[in-house]
Write a protein that holds these residues in place. Structure first.
Motif, PDB file in Angstrom:
ATOM      1  N   PRO A 136       0.810  -1.227   0.000  1.00  0.00           N
ATOM      2  CA  PRO A 136       0.000   0.000   0.000  1.00  0.00           C
ATOM      3  C   PRO A 136       0.846   1.280   0.000  1.00  0.00           C
ATOM      4  N   ALA A 137       2.043   1.224   0.600  1.00  0.00           N
ATOM      5  CA  ALA A 137       2.900   2.416   0.593  1.00  0.00           C
ATOM      6  C   ALA A 137       3.297   2.764  -0.837  1.00  0.00           C
ATOM      7  N   ARG A 138       3.675   1.742  -1.607  1.00  0.00           N
ATOM      8  CA  ARG A 138       4.064   1.988  -3.001  1.00  0.00           C
ATOM      9  C   ARG A 138       2.864   2.372  -3.848  1.00  0.00           C
ATOM     10  N   GLN A 139       1.720   1.746  -3.542  1.00  0.00           N
ATOM     11  CA  GLN A 139       0.513   2.026  -4.318  1.00  0.00           C
ATOM     12  C   GLN A 139       0.108   3.492  -4.164  1.00  0.00           C
ATOM     13  N   ARG A 140       0.253   4.022  -2.963  1.00  0.00           N
ATOM     14  CA  ARG A 140      -0.155   5.406  -2.710  1.00  0.00           C
ATOM     15  C   ARG A 140       0.686   6.373  -3.541  1.00  0.00           C
ATOM     16  N   THR A 141       1.995   6.160  -3.557  1.00  0.00           N
ATOM     17  CA  THR A 141       2.853   7.043  -4.373  1.00  0.00           C
ATOM     18  C   THR A 141       2.474   6.924  -5.850  1.00  0.00           C
ATOM     19  N   LYS A 142       2.166   5.703  -6.264  1.00  0.00           N
ATOM     20  CA  LYS A 142       1.813   5.480  -7.671  1.00  0.00           C
ATOM     21  C   LYS A 142       0.515   6.216  -8.031  1.00  0.00           C
ATOM     22  N   ILE A 143      -0.480   6.097  -7.158  1.00  0.00           N
ATOM     23  CA  ILE A 143      -1.770   6.749  -7.422  1.00  0.00           C
ATOM     24  C   ILE A 143      -1.581   8.254  -7.515  1.00  0.00           C
ATOM     25  N   LEU A 144      -0.836   8.809  -6.557  1.00  0.00           N
ATOM     26  CA  LEU A 144      -0.642  10.266  -6.539  1.00  0.00           C
ATOM     27  C   LEU A 144       0.106  10.734  -7.782  1.00  0.00           C
ATOM     28  N   ALA A 145       1.133   9.983  -8.192  1.00  0.00           N
ATOM     29  CA  ALA A 145       1.893  10.350  -9.392  1.00  0.00           C
ATOM     30  C   ALA A 145       0.998  10.303 -10.621  1.00  0.00           C
ATOM     31  N   ASN A 146       0.161   9.283 -10.658  1.00  0.00           N
ATOM     32  CA  ASN A 146      -0.783   9.104 -11.753  1.00  0.00           C
ATOM     33  C   ASN A 146      -1.745  10.284 -11.874  1.00  0.00           C
ATOM     34  N   ILE A 147      -2.299  10.681 -10.728  1.00  0.00           N
ATOM     35  CA  ILE A 147      -3.258  11.786 -10.712  1.00  0.00           C
ATOM     36  C   ILE A 147      -2.564  13.083 -11.125  1.00  0.00           C
ATOM     37  N   ALA A 148      -1.359  13.289 -10.628  1.00  0.00           N
ATOM     38  CA  ALA A 148      -0.615  14.512 -10.968  1.00  0.00           C
ATOM     39  C   ALA A 148      -0.330  14.560 -12.462  1.00  0.00           C
ATOM     40  N   ARG A 149       0.043  13.426 -13.037  1.00  0.00           N
ATOM     41  CA  ARG A 149       0.360  13.391 -14.464  1.00  0.00           C
ATOM     42  C   ARG A 149      -0.872  13.734 -15.297  1.00  0.00           C
ATOM     43  N   LYS A 150      -2.014  13.127 -14.908  1.00  0.00           N
ATOM     44  CA  LYS A 150      -3.257  13.395 -15.648  1.00  0.00           C
ATOM     45  C   LYS A 150      -3.650  14.860 -15.546  1.00  0.00           C
ATOM     46  N   ALA A 151      -3.457  15.444 -14.357  1.00  0.00           N
ATOM     47  CA  ALA A 151      -3.824  16.854 -14.162  1.00  0.00           C
ATOM     48  C   ALA A 151      -2.956  17.751 -15.031  1.00  0.00           C
ATOM     49  N   ARG A 152      -1.661  17.421 -15.101  1.00  0.00           N
ATOM     50  CA  ARG A 152      -0.747  18.229 -15.939  1.00  0.00           C
ATOM     51  C   ARG A 152      -1.150  18.131 -17.416  1.00  0.00           C
ATOM     52  N   ARG A 153      -1.475  16.889 -17.820  1.00  0.00           N
ATOM     53  CA  ARG A 153      -1.841  16.678 -19.225  1.00  0.00           C
ATOM     54  C   ARG A 153      -3.115  17.455 -19.560  1.00  0.00           C
ATOM     55  N   ALA A 154      -4.073  17.408 -18.629  1.00  0.00           N
ATOM     56  CA  ALA A 154      -5.338  18.111 -18.862  1.00  0.00           C
ATOM     57  C   ALA A 154      -5.098  19.606 -19.011  1.00  0.00           C
ATOM     58  N   ARG A 155      -4.168  20.128 -18.205  1.00  0.00           N
ATOM     59  CA  ARG A 155      -3.884  21.568 -18.276  1.00  0.00           C
ATOM     60  C   ARG A 155      -3.205  21.937 -19.594  1.00  0.00           C
ATOM     61  N   SER A 156      -2.259  21.116 -20.037  1.00  0.00           N
ATOM     62  CA  SER A 156      -1.513  21.456 -21.252  1.00  0.00           C
ATOM     63  C   SER A 156      -2.397  21.331 -22.493  1.00  0.00           C
ATOM     64  N   GLU A 157      -3.451  20.500 -22.384  1.00  0.00           N
ATOM     65  CA  GLU A 157      -4.351  20.352 -23.527  1.00  0.00           C
ATOM     66  C   GLU A 157      -5.312  21.522 -23.648  1.00  0.00           C
ATOM     67  N   SER A 158      -5.698  22.092 -22.509  1.00  0.00           N
ATOM     68  CA  SER A 158      -6.705  23.164 -22.541  1.00  0.00           C
ATOM     69  C   SER A 158      -6.082  24.510 -22.868  1.00  0.00           C
TER      70      SER A 158
END
Lengths: 56, 247
Positions: free
Chosen positions: A34-56
């Motif tokens: 779960p410790a590794r999963q949490r970092t993975k989830i957060l990184a995933n969400i951050a990446r998607k948020a960045r991508r969404a911003r660069s597209e708009s």
């Protein structure tokens, strides 16, 4: 009691240490996953948020 | 007033995430201390058993793990019921987060029991009522995990999982009373009986230390898993995005 005697476990060394070893392994893995999963989830969400911003 | 306010806050995913994050290191630290004390008393202080020699030291893992396998199942099903009835999201989160920890303890109870059984009973496994019902418990946990991962929608999955967990509760008294209802190779209760426990204090102390340590372990690991589940469920909210981008 000396160290050899302790490790020998009255002849049951294999059974006792296998049990304790498996328990340690299972309990540690349950913390790491779960410790590794949490970092993975957060990184995933951050990446998607960045991508969404660069597209708009 | 303060009390209800506390629960209101805990039920909000954001606060739960934060409070759980603060609690985890303390719980983990306390758990580690208890484990070390339990290992010290269990492996060094407690004398060898007059019949089983040193092999009985496996019991300091086996018995607390078996207790936890039942305890976690009851918590999981209880949280499942609360989630079904009151639609409390946090209860759903606890239900699904409990399953892997419960499965792990069930696995440990079965494996350590088997390893102890080989020198003591002369066999790794027998299909007696206690062992079989505990194996079914493992399958129930695995079923819960599989069912949850098979359903895309997280709330729908939580509901399905809760129903499965509740149906499986029937197995809990069967496991507990199996040694009394049937003639099992597995021994009857030593500690949890109404008259005096038939175990010497020097062996009872490490057993109880490990039992409390495992309880704490469950609490902090389930909180770690619950935090992941909360993040997944709340991934489109502002607070999760802000949190993710802070890193």
């Amino acid at each position: 009691m000396n160290l050899n005697e302790f490790l020998h476990m009255g002849g049951y060394a294999f059974y006792v240490w296998t049990s304790y070893g498996i328990a340690l392994l299972v309990l540690v893995v349950n913390i790491i996953l779960p410790a590794r999963q949490r970092t993975k989830i957060l990184a995933n969400i951050a990446r998607k948020a960045r991508r969404a911003r660069s597209e708009s | 007033m303060i009390f209800s306010n506390f629960f209101h806050k805990m039920a909000s995913p954001k606060h739960f995430y934060r409070i759980a994050g603060r609690l985890i290191p303390w719980l983990a630290g306390a758990c580690l201390l208890l484990v070390l004390a339990g290992l010290y008393y269990g492996l060094l202080v407690a004398p060898p058993d007059y019949q089983q020699g040193d092999s009985y030291r496996i019991m300091f893992i086996h018995v607390p793990a078996a207790w936890m396998s039942l305890f976690i199942y009851v918590v999981m099903a209880g949280a499942g019921a609360i989630g079904l009835i009151w639609r409390i999201k946090l209860a759903e989160v606890i239900t699904i987060s409990s399953a892997p920890v419960g499965a792990s303890f069930t696995f440990l109870a079965l494996v350590t029991g088997s390893i102890w059984g080989k020198p003591m009973w002369g066999t790794w496994w027998v299909w007696d009522a206690r062992l079989t019902s505990e194996l079914i418990l493992l399958f129930l946990y695995l079923g819960v995990i599989a069912l949850h991962s098979a359903i895309e929608d997280r709330r729908m999955a939580a509901r399905a999982v809760a129903i499965l967990a509740l149906v499986g509760v029937i197995n809990i008294p069967i496991i507990h009373y199996s040694v009394e209802w049937w003639n099992t190779l597995h021994q009857g209760p030593t500690v949890t009986k109404f008259d005096k426990p038939s175990i010497h204090l020097s062996m009872l102390i490490p057993l109880l230390l490990m039992a409390v340590a495992f309880k704490l372990y469950y609490v902090f690991v389930v909180l770690m898993r619950a935090r992941c589940e909360v993040l997944e469920r709340e991934r489109n909210t502002v607070w999760v995005r802000e949190l993710a981008e802070e890193k």
